[in-house]
Motif scaffolding. Structure first.
Motif, PDB file in Angstrom:
ATOM      1  N   PHE A  83       0.461  -1.018   0.214  1.00 13.38           N
ATOM      2  CA  PHE A  83      -0.380   0.043  -0.300  1.00 13.38           C
ATOM      3  C   PHE A  83       1.214   1.358   0.426  1.00 13.38           C
ATOM      4  CE2 PHE A  83      -3.745  -2.405   1.321  1.00 13.38           C
ATOM      5  CZ  PHE A  83      -4.341  -2.064   0.758  1.00 13.38           C
ATOM      6  N   GLU A 426       0.264   9.577  -2.817  1.00 19.04           N
ATOM      7  CA  GLU A 426      -0.026   8.204  -2.777  1.00 19.04           C
ATOM      8  C   GLU A 426       0.412   7.730  -3.493  1.00 19.04           C
ATOM      9  OE1 GLU A 426      -4.636   8.079  -1.703  1.00 19.04           O
ATOM     10  OE2 GLU A 426      -4.045   6.626  -0.551  1.00 19.04           O
ATOM     11  N   ILE A 428      -1.404   4.524  -6.320  1.00 19.19           N
ATOM     12  CA  ILE A 428      -2.738   4.282  -5.922  1.00 19.19           C
ATOM     13  C   ILE A 428      -2.602   2.961  -6.786  1.00 19.19           C
ATOM     14  CG2 ILE A 428      -5.120   4.292  -8.218  1.00 19.19           C
ATOM     15  CD1 ILE A 428      -4.062   7.476  -6.327  1.00 19.19           C
ATOM     16  N   SER A 429      -2.101   2.416  -7.554  1.00 22.14           N
ATOM     17  CA  SER A 429      -1.735   1.082  -7.761  1.00 22.14           C
ATOM     18  C   SER A 429      -0.374   1.121  -7.806  1.00 22.14           C
ATOM     19  CB  SER A 429      -2.225   0.561  -9.332  1.00 22.14           C
ATOM     20  OG  SER A 429      -3.708   1.024  -9.576  1.00 22.14           O
ATOM     21  N   VAL A 438      -1.884  -4.052  -5.316  1.00 26.34           N
ATOM     22  CA  VAL A 438      -2.895  -2.738  -4.886  1.00 26.34           C
ATOM     23  C   VAL A 438      -3.050  -2.315  -6.455  1.00 26.34           C
ATOM     24  CG1 VAL A 438      -3.393  -0.894  -3.739  1.00 26.34           C
ATOM     25  CG2 VAL A 438      -1.640  -2.690  -2.753  1.00 26.34           C
ATOM     26  N   ASP A 440      -5.998   0.542  -7.749  1.00 27.98           N
ATOM     27  CA  ASP A 440      -6.870   1.452  -7.191  1.00 27.98           C
ATOM     28  C   ASP A 440      -7.467   1.538  -5.893  1.00 27.98           C
ATOM     29  OD1 ASP A 440      -6.867   2.160 -10.030  1.00 27.98           O
ATOM     30  OD2 ASP A 440      -8.880   0.773 -10.270  1.00 27.98           O
ATOM     31  N   LYS A 441      -5.655   1.348  -5.174  1.00 30.55           N
ATOM     32  CA  LYS A 441      -6.201   1.503  -3.565  1.00 30.55           C
ATOM     33  C   LYS A 441      -6.996   0.088  -2.756  1.00 30.55           C
ATOM     34  CE  LYS A 441      -6.621   6.769  -3.692  1.00 30.55           C
ATOM     35  NZ  LYS A 441      -6.916   7.624  -2.734  1.00 30.55           N
ATOM     36  N   LYS A 442      -6.509  -0.502  -3.591  1.00 32.07           N
ATOM     37  CA  LYS A 442      -7.436  -1.625  -2.830  1.00 32.07           C
ATOM     38  C   LYS A 442      -6.662  -2.885  -3.325  1.00 32.07           C
ATOM     39  CE  LYS A 442     -12.554  -1.140  -2.978  1.00 32.07           C
ATOM     40  NZ  LYS A 442     -12.465   0.473  -4.308  1.00 32.07           N
TER      41      LYS A 442
END
Ligand code: URP
Ligand code: ZN
Ligand code: ZN
Ligand code: ZN
Length: 472
Positions: A83, A426, A428-429, A438, A440-442
């Motif tokens: 992350f 941050e 993002i991917s 990761v 889209d932040k998932k």
């Protein structure tokens, strides 16, 4: 399936340019423009930077320490790392005196295997230099690909090694092609000062800092550096926290000694006053070396900018406040040393460093990835964006503003040392060997996906380059 990452701004340690990346079989197959998109997954990175995945050269996952075990293991630790934009960690394998090194390495493989979501490797602690240890080192290097050894100059009666061990490790490392790492603080003086503080009834967390003054970090750093010169070996000083240590590294480097220095986000963005927080909260900020008076931060930033320090490690070593840090209520020497840092390493350097004009974008990449890959025998497979390199990549939004919090972080601990801090930027991917960990932040990764990395000997990539030049 092949992937194309298009419209991003590619940033390496040396260049910043627009280009698209074609990813195939886990590696960067081509860098160009307007690739044929048939049968490809296409990712539009417009407005984002593409960085090489971060390499964290300093983590303690699932490690017994201070009478307890670090909260984050290879499962939660590597997810949190991803992350934060990290795609490789190099963790410290602790050894026990009198036991074969291979036992410790086996234990560490068991901790990591089938848990890690990103790639990983190990450094090996050297606690004593006996004939048995010396005999085992070539196997450690050749079969395990462990080409960095760690010596602790502090934690008396626990991890601390004596000067003879340090010197003999430097000599052996020179012959074998390994990099020696040191925790540079004078453990004997600390032992005296901590006993004295407790006798005087000084038990609060702030005394952790006051009994480990910067002079003794400078002294140990200088001692290790000069030993390195004497042995004509190579040294990497971990978690440099203060001006005195920076000065010793700079002095040794001017003398032509191969000394490298790492600092950590906590020393760049937090200071000694945090240890005075009420209700024992100061315990959250107990690291060794300790947080320093704020003016030391300028020395660290200057050193990152001018090259006297070259890398940023997290020194991830997380303990819950409840139940773990609390072991030291009434006696600061019993507070487990360390903090949760693996997730915020890149963000702190980007937000506090690049955004505030202290370092350049290319220095950011060098400090978080490229230089680390070169020093620890992972380059050019890791640490850069080039054809043939592993597709370890961060798609990074440089403009998003957010607030760091335990409520949103992914580490397994019950606090964040940067709680409430506003930062810019941050990931993002994040991809490791061409697969999203990761997206889209998932989290979309897989436990056990991470591969163990055998590393090349110190400077061997440089040697290979030289040989190539001769044979072309
Ligand atoms: O306080 C710290 N740094 N804990 C982790 C162990 C070490 O010394 O690196
Ligand atoms: Zn240390
Ligand atoms: Zn450490
Ligand atoms: Zn965006």
């Amino acid at each position: 399936m092949k992937k194309i990452i298009k419209n991003g701004l590619i940033v390496t340690a040396s260049d910043t340019y627009r280009g698209d990346l074609l990813i195939e079989n886990g590696v960067i197959a081509s860098i160009g423009q307007q690739f044929d998109e048939t049968n490809c997954e296409v990712i539009d990175a417009k407005g984002h930077y593409i960085f090489p995945g971060g390499i964290d050269p300093h983590t303690h996952l699932d490690m017994p320490f201070g009478g307890t075990i670090t909260k984050d293991d290879f499962e939660t630790g590597t997810i949190a790392a991803a992350f934060g934009g990290t795609t490789t960690v190099i963790d410290f394998c602790l050894t026990n005196k009198g036991e074969p090194l291979k036992n410790a390495i086996k234990t560490w493989h068991e901790k990591a295997k089938s848990k890690a979501s990103i790639d990983y490797s190990f450094h090996l602690m050297i606690g004593e230099m006996t004939d048995a240890v010396l005999d085992e080192l070539p196997t450690v290097i050749d079969e395990e690909g462990i080409t960095s050894f760690k010596v602790f100059m502090a934690y008396k009666n626990v991890l601390q090694a004596d000067d003879e061990t340090l010197f003999r490790t430097l000599v052996a490392a020179k012959d074998l092609g390994a990099l020696v790492m040191v925790h540079a603080e004078n453990g004997d003086v600390i032992d005296y000062l901590t006993k004295q503080a407790l006798e005087q009834g000084n038990t609060d967390p702030i005394y952790h800092a006051l009994t480990r003054p910067p002079e003794i970090e400078g002294e140990a750093t200088g001692r290790a550096s000069q030993f390195t010169g004497l042995a004509n070996s190579q040294l990497y000083v971990v978690h440099v926290s203060c001006a005195q240590a920076v000065e010793e590294i700079a002095k040794a480097r001017k003398q032509g000694i191969n000394v490298w220095g790492e600092t950590c986000p906590q020393y760049l963005a937090l200071d000694q006053t945090y240890l005075e927080k009420p209700n024992f909260e100061g315990a959250k900020y107990v690291w060794s070396p300790p947080l320093r008076e704020k003016w030391h931060q300028d020395a660290l930033w200057n050193a990152l900018r001018n090259g006297d320090l070259q890398t940023l490690g997290s020194d991830q070593c997380s303990f819950d406040f409840e139940g773990q840090k609390e072991l030291g209520r009434g006696d600061f020497t019993k507070i487990p040393n360390g903090g949760p840092m693996i997730e915020d390493r890149l963000t702190i350097l980007f937000s506090e460093g690049v955004k505030k004009g202290r370092i350049t974008l290319n220095q950011f990449v060098d400090i978080t990835s490229t230089r680390i890959a070169k020093l620890f025998g992972l380059h050019p497979k890791k640490g850069t964006i080039s054809v043939g390199a592993d597709a370890d990549l961060i798609i990074f939004d440089p403009n998003v503003e957010r607030t760091i919090s335990v409520k949103t972080h992914h580490m397994a601990v019950d606090y964040n040392a940067f709680e409430g801090m506003n930062v810019t930027g941050e990931p993002i991917s994040v991809l490791c060997r061409g697969e999203f960990v990761v997206k889209d932040k998932k989290y979309v990764g897989k436990q056990g996906y991470g591969q163990y990395l055998k590393r090349a000997k110190y400077n061997s990539t440089l040697e290979n380059e030289r040989n190539k030049q001769v044979t072309i």
